[in-house]
Each structure stands twice: as C-alpha cells, then as structure tokens.
Design a protein around this motif. Structure first.
Motif, PDB file in Angstrom:
ATOM      1  N   SER A  96      14.103 -30.002 -24.939  1.00 11.27           N
ATOM      2  CA  SER A  96      15.283 -30.538 -24.056  1.00 11.27           C
ATOM      3  C   SER A  96      15.980 -30.363 -23.350  1.00 11.27           C
ATOM      4  N   LYS A  97      16.997 -29.797 -23.361  1.00 13.38           N
ATOM      5  CA  LYS A  97      17.984 -29.740 -22.941  1.00 13.38           C
ATOM      6  C   LYS A  97      18.453 -27.899 -21.529  1.00 13.38           C
ATOM      7  N   ILE A  98      17.910 -27.181 -23.298  1.00 11.05           N
ATOM      8  CA  ILE A  98      17.716 -26.007 -22.312  1.00 11.05           C
ATOM      9  C   ILE A  98      16.586 -24.767 -22.393  1.00 11.05           C
ATOM     10  N   GLY A  99      16.319 -24.669 -21.642  1.00  9.07           N
ATOM     11  CA  GLY A  99      15.363 -22.685 -21.717  1.00  9.07           C
ATOM     12  C   GLY A  99      16.288 -21.412 -21.187  1.00  9.07           C
ATOM     13  N   TRP A 100      15.367 -20.613 -21.828  1.00  8.71           N
ATOM     14  CA  TRP A 100      15.654 -19.100 -22.214  1.00  8.71           C
ATOM     15  C   TRP A 100      14.644 -18.655 -21.819  1.00  8.71           C
ATOM     16  N   SER A 101      14.395 -17.337 -20.676  1.00  9.99           N
ATOM     17  CA  SER A 101      13.794 -16.474 -20.587  1.00  9.99           C
ATOM     18  C   SER A 101      14.171 -14.962 -20.487  1.00  9.99           C
ATOM     19  N   VAL A 102      13.618 -13.847 -21.560  1.00 10.90           N
ATOM     20  CA  VAL A 102      13.516 -13.097 -21.100  1.00 10.90           C
ATOM     21  C   VAL A 102      12.870 -12.151 -20.776  1.00 10.90           C
TER      22      VAL A 102
ATOM     23  N   THR B 106       9.147 -12.974 -22.954  1.00 15.09           N
ATOM     24  CA  THR B 106       9.455 -14.327 -23.847  1.00 15.09           C
ATOM     25  C   THR B 106      10.214 -15.482 -24.014  1.00 15.09           C
ATOM     26  N   ASP B 107       9.901 -16.578 -23.991  1.00 14.36           N
ATOM     27  CA  ASP B 107      11.006 -17.531 -23.920  1.00 14.36           C
ATOM     28  C   ASP B 107      11.055 -18.796 -24.739  1.00 14.36           C
ATOM     29  N   GLY B 108      11.991 -19.535 -24.613  1.00 16.45           N
ATOM     30  CA  GLY B 108      12.057 -20.946 -25.645  1.00 16.45           C
ATOM     31  C   GLY B 108      12.502 -21.798 -24.332  1.00 16.45           C
ATOM     32  N   PHE B 109      12.834 -22.621 -25.296  1.00 16.05           N
ATOM     33  CA  PHE B 109      13.536 -24.454 -25.088  1.00 16.05           C
ATOM     34  C   PHE B 109      12.826 -25.506 -25.462  1.00 16.05           C
TER      35      PHE B 109
ATOM     36  N   ILE C 261      21.909 -22.378 -14.173  1.00 14.98           N
ATOM     37  CA  ILE C 261      21.415 -21.169 -14.443  1.00 14.98           C
ATOM     38  C   ILE C 261      22.908 -20.158 -15.383  1.00 14.98           C
ATOM     39  N   THR C 262      22.293 -19.627 -16.428  1.00 14.91           N
ATOM     40  CA  THR C 262      23.709 -18.180 -16.864  1.00 14.91           C
ATOM     41  C   THR C 262      22.723 -17.254 -16.437  1.00 14.91           C
ATOM     42  N   VAL C 263      23.044 -15.855 -15.883  1.00 12.99           N
ATOM     43  CA  VAL C 263      22.846 -15.176 -16.328  1.00 12.99           C
ATOM     44  C   VAL C 263      23.020 -14.200 -17.127  1.00 12.99           C
ATOM     45  N   LEU C 264      22.386 -13.287 -18.521  1.00 14.48           N
ATOM     46  CA  LEU C 264      22.316 -13.251 -19.797  1.00 14.48           C
ATOM     47  C   LEU C 264      22.659 -11.915 -20.121  1.00 14.48           C
ATOM     48  N   ASP C 265      23.785 -11.644 -20.723  1.00 13.95           N
ATOM     49  CA  ASP C 265      23.515  -9.609 -20.717  1.00 13.95           C
ATOM     50  C   ASP C 265      22.772  -9.020 -21.801  1.00 13.95           C
ATOM     51  N   ALA C 266      22.443  -7.460 -21.978  1.00 14.32           N
ATOM     52  CA  ALA C 266      22.032  -7.418 -22.295  1.00 14.32           C
ATOM     53  C   ALA C 266      21.661  -7.504 -24.307  1.00 14.32           C
ATOM     54  N   ASP C 267      22.955  -7.834 -24.498  1.00 13.90           N
ATOM     55  CA  ASP C 267      23.211  -8.682 -25.664  1.00 13.90           C
ATOM     56  C   ASP C 267      22.997  -9.681 -26.463  1.00 13.90           C
TER      57      ASP C 267
ATOM     58  N   GLY D 250      17.527 -10.886 -18.643  1.00 13.22           N
ATOM     59  CA  GLY D 250      17.793 -12.763 -19.247  1.00 13.22           C
ATOM     60  C   GLY D 250      18.400 -13.839 -18.572  1.00 13.22           C
ATOM     61  N   ARG D 251      18.045 -14.981 -18.194  1.00 11.69           N
ATOM     62  CA  ARG D 251      18.861 -16.049 -17.775  1.00 11.69           C
ATOM     63  C   ARG D 251      18.385 -17.705 -18.623  1.00 11.69           C
ATOM     64  N   ARG D 252      19.584 -18.132 -18.741  1.00 10.93           N
ATOM     65  CA  ARG D 252      19.777 -19.634 -19.726  1.00 10.93           C
ATOM     66  C   ARG D 252      19.719 -20.363 -18.483  1.00 10.93           C
ATOM     67  N   PHE D 253      18.893 -21.761 -18.532  1.00  6.99           N
ATOM     68  CA  PHE D 253      18.583 -22.345 -17.593  1.00  6.99           C
ATOM     69  C   PHE D 253      19.048 -23.844 -18.198  1.00  6.99           C
ATOM     70  N   ALA D 254      20.138 -25.144 -17.672  1.00  8.19           N
ATOM     71  CA  ALA D 254      20.511 -25.662 -18.018  1.00  8.19           C
ATOM     72  C   ALA D 254      19.565 -27.059 -17.462  1.00  8.19           C
TER      73      ALA D 254
END
Length: 138
Positions: free
Chosen positions: A74-80, A69-72, A4-10, A124-128
């Motif tokens: 087969s290997k990663i996903g993200w949510s904002v 909103t989100d997206g994914f 899990i990676t926390v995303l910055d505002a940009d 937001g977060r990015r998920f592996a």
C-alpha cells in the motif's frame, strides 16, 4: 524517501530472484506481444518453461526479449525490466540441470520446453506512493 528511486543492478537481481511471476515481451509476426509467465532467475539468467506455440516459435525467429516483473504494497512499489537473448535449451545435461531447479508449471499443462534468457541489460525503479503534488503551488 524519494518518490522514484533508480535501483542498481544488484538491487534489481535481488528483487528478480525473489519474484516468481512476470511478463515476457517479444515480437510475434512483427507485432509486440506480452505473455504472463512464471520464471526463475539465477546466475545472470532467467529461466521459464513453455509448451509448443507462439512463444516458442517466435523465439526461434527472434531471440531478443524483455522480461518485466513488479510488486507493491500500500506504500511502495517496484518494477524490474531485464532485456536479453532467449535460447531454447536442447542439451540433455542442461535440461536435466533445469529439471532440478524450483520451476514448475502453475497450470496443469505440459510445458516440455525450457527457455533461458541471457540478460544483457537490467534496470529497475522503486516508487513511494503518496498524494499527487499540487499542480499550481502558491
């Protein structure tokens, strides 16, 4: 890559600006409600169109909303998630400007009202994706 990676505002705004669909969360008659909407993000704001009904009437009473909103793949996903205050556009000039943006209804219904969310908080977060770690390592 971290799980899990926390995303910055940009990074959040970049993903939000490339997304066209999400979910609007608001309070309707004191109860939480979530509505799928197509939206357009730019200049620190999120814009969507809506017809008469629950969203519009509830926003007139309580302007605090969240948009997710989100997206994914087969290997990663993200949510904002963006939080802020919604405002129904009423001025002729601002409606004409909104008409020029690439925001068109997806379904063949009239959506005569523009709503703008002035974002005050974004995260937001990015998920592996991967296998679950062993619960009981040796």
């Amino acid at each position: 890559m971290e799980a899990i990676t926390v995303l910055d505002a940009d990074q959040c705004w970049n993903l939000l600006s490339e997304s066209v669909m999400g979910r609007l969360a608001l309070s309707a008659d004191g109860e939480p409600e979530i509505f799928p909407i197509n939206a357009y993000a730019h200049n620190g704001k999120i814009l969507f169109r809506t017809g008469e009904g629950t969203k519009l009437s509830e926003l007139a009473v309580n302007s605090r909303v969240a948009f997710e909103t989100d997206g994914f793949t087969s290997k990663i996903g993200w949510s904002v998630v963006a939080k802020g205050h919604a405002r129904i556009l009423t001025g002729t000039k601002e409606i004409q400007e909104a008409d020029q943006l690439p925001l068109k209804p997806w379904v063949p219904t009239l959506k005569m009202n523009y709503v703008e969310i002035d974002v005050t908080e974004i995260s937001g977060r990015r998920f592996a994706f991967g296998p679950e770690p062993d619960r009981y390592p040796v």
